[in-house]
Scaffold this motif. Structure first.
Motif, short mmCIF file in Angstrom:
data_model
loop_
_atom_site.label_atom_id
_atom_site.label_comp_id
_atom_site.label_asym_id
_atom_site.label_seq_id
_atom_site.Cartn_x
_atom_site.Cartn_y
_atom_site.Cartn_z
N GLN A 173 69.86 -36.97 63.54
CA GLN A 173 70.45 -38.08 62.78
C GLN A 173 69.97 -38.08 61.33
O GLN A 173 70.74 -38.38 60.41
CB GLN A 173 70.11 -39.44 63.44
CG GLN A 173 70.81 -39.65 64.78
CD GLN A 173 72.27 -39.19 64.75
OE1 GLN A 173 73.04 -39.60 63.89
NE2 GLN A 173 72.62 -38.29 65.66
N GLU B 34 74.73 -37.61 52.41
CA GLU B 34 74.23 -38.01 51.08
C GLU B 34 74.43 -36.89 50.05
O GLU B 34 74.88 -37.13 48.93
CB GLU B 34 72.75 -38.39 51.17
CG GLU B 34 72.19 -38.84 49.83
CD GLU B 34 70.71 -39.23 49.91
OE1 GLU B 34 70.16 -39.36 51.01
OE2 GLU B 34 70.12 -39.37 48.82
N LYS C 84 72.47 -37.68 58.11
CA LYS C 84 72.46 -38.63 56.99
C LYS C 84 72.31 -37.87 55.66
O LYS C 84 73.01 -38.15 54.68
CB LYS C 84 71.30 -39.60 57.19
CG LYS C 84 71.37 -40.83 56.38
CD LYS C 84 70.41 -41.89 56.95
CE LYS C 84 69.98 -42.84 55.86
NZ LYS C 84 68.68 -42.65 55.32
#
Ligand code: NAP
Length: 483
Positions: free
Chosen positions: A61, A69, A65
């Protein structure tokens, strides 16, 4: 156009420092892009390793992320997104403890290329290398990749080399300098050695001088304490600028193989003359309307550390005697620009002597922004206004010319795939790094032994006035930064 790629075998890449900034911002995005390009074979795994006590699912995870980004939210919509995330495992290990290494060992498989990427502080390279060897996770075929900085002087570089060589052979060690992974850097070799056009002119008879510039527009805010111990010479010249110098100045290797290329680069470093203090300019940026000065950023009112350096370097061999290389690099300059400018001599006799004719040809090899090559050529100014000359650029931007995103792939994509291929050409050899420090150390020492202060320069400019003088006293001038 479909990119042709040299395939790589399935691999297990163990990424130490997987929770860190470089891993999340650069290495995972680079691996994802290679995955999307179809270059990560089925069955390959990426195994994150760091001290943080998280499960593989939690770590997946974190990577998901970061990809969103750093590659944009739409990245999640790509079919490959979840497939890539599922290739990732995580083992919590500490370089200084035995805990967790069994779990790491359980992830790696026989008959698969094993690479260990150490995206961690150099102070723990030795510990990790030793544990990889002791636990049997590293085999004689495994590869180990280490990040910069590789030492802060000759002594520390020798220590790092000794620590790595205690567990790995030189042919297994990949010292990263991400500049060498840039498309243009490899193109410099193709340009020189795959064309008959340039090499006959590539010497002191035809080249007046070479300028190598690595300019950054940002300062050191937020990491001033770290930077203040390093400075531009250690941080940029010893590695990136010297590598660019070597590739520009080296003799043609007998073949494009890692040792043949690195032997030639090493010969260049060994031919570098010591640089006297009057051929070096060091600078620190001043405060500007909207930002603080270097001194404030470094939080060290007495700092003499260079946020800018320019120097004139002589390569003492037959090819380059009398043709200097001018190097400059700095923070808070007008623009972010990296380039090699090969400045040719004027024709020996100008039949256009009564006309404005000052500039020789210049071959500009741009690393950033917009990787590409420009050849400045003199032509007749078009039109019926008489015989007038002007300089025009023959421009090749890789992004435009090749119409293919792999043309401007991130350096890390290329370098990681080279590790898996077992190709060390674009990585620094141990003796090369040590030779570079052996040349740089006296330059640093003579500054440490002096009481001089760095020249001040305006943020957003081209560097200190003294750096202009370094060129002017030789009757030359720097190419403008970002104009
Ligand atoms: P960072 O953000 O501080 O990350 C360091 C990593 O090392 C973290 O994942 C940390 O995770 C792990 N770590 C620290 N101590 C450890 C230990 N004892 N055992 C196992 N893992 C440990 O650093 P970074 O910016 O990513 O930089 C990593 C390396 O790349 C450095 O050598 C740096 O000089 C170099 N580099 C960085 C950049 C960049 O842009 N960031 C650019 C060029 C080179 P835990 O705390 O979870 O253990």
């Amino acid at each position: 156009m479909v990119a042709k790629v040299i395939p790589v075998p399935a691999f297990d890449l163990v990424l130490f420092g997987a929770t860190g900034d470089l891993a999340q911002r650069k290495i995972f995005p680079a691996l994802f892009k290679r995955f999307v390009a179809g270059q990560m074979p089925q069955g390959s795994q990426i195994i994150g390793a760091a001290r943080s006590n998280v499960t593989s699912e939690e770590f997946q995870q974190t990577v998901a992320k970061s990809l969103k980004e750093f590659l944009g939210k739409n990245v999640e919509k790509k079919d490959e997104f979840n497939q890539f995330i599922e290739c990732i495992q995580y083992a919590a290990v500490d370089a200084f403890s035995d805990k967790g290494w069994d779990k790491l060992k359980s992830f790696v498989r026989e008959d698969t290329v094993r690479a260990f990427y150490l995206s961690v502080a150099p102070s723990i390279f030795g510990e990790i290398a030793a544990r990889l060897k002791k636990t049997g996770i590293a085999t004689d075929e495994s590869r180990i990749v280490v990040e910069k900085p590789f030492g802060t002087d000759l002594e520390t570089a020798e220590t790092l080399n000794a620590q790595l060589r205690a567990s790995f052979e030189e042919k297994q060690i990949y010292r990263i300098d991400h500049y060498l992974g840039k498309e243009t850097v490899q193109n410099l070799m193709a340009l020189r050695f795959a064309n008959a056009l340039f090499e006959p002119l590539w010497n002191n008879k035809h080249i007046d001088h070479v300028q190598i510039t690595v300019a950054e527009d940002i300062g050191v805010a937020g990491r001033g304490g770290y930077y203040d111990k390093s400075g531009a010479i250690r941080d940029m010249v010893q590695n990136h600028l010297m590598q660019l110098l070597c590739l520009t100045a080296m003799e043609p290797p007998s073949q494009f193989s890692s040792d043949a290329v690195r032997d030639e680069k090493l010969k260049v470093i060994r031919a570098l003359k010591p640089v006297k203090e009057d051929n070096i300019v060091r600078g620190q940026y001043r405060a500007s309307a909207n930002d603080q000065s270097y001194i404030e950023h470094s939080e060290n009112p007495n700092s003499r550390t260079d946020s800018y350096v320019a120097m004139k370097v002589d390569v003492a061999n037959w090819r380059w005697a009398g043709t200097p290389f001018y190097l400059r690099t700095g923070k808070k300059l007008r623009e972010r620009v990296s380039e090699i400018a090969v400045m040719f001599k004027n024709p020996p006799h100008s039949i256009f002597s009564d006309m404005e004719y000052h500039e020789g040809n210049a071959l500009i090899i741009r690393l950033q922004p917009d990787e590409g090559i420009t050849l400045w050529t003199t032509i007749k100014d078009p039109g019926p206004g008489g015989m007038r000359l002007k300089q025009v650029p023959l421009d090749m931007s890789f992004a435009e010319t090749l119409e293919d995103e792999t043309a401007v792939a991130d350096a890390y994509e290329r370098l990681i795939m080279d590790v898996i291929r077992g190709d060390q050409t674009l990585f620094m050899r141990g003796d090369e790094v040590e030779a570079a420090w052996a040349w740089i150390d006296p330059i640093i020492l003579q500054w440490e032994n002096s009481t001089a202060r760095p020249a001040q320069y305006d943020a957003g400019g081209s560097g200190p006035e003294d750096a202009l003088m370094l060129m002017h006293k030789d009757g030359r001038k720097w190419r403008p930064i970002g104009e």
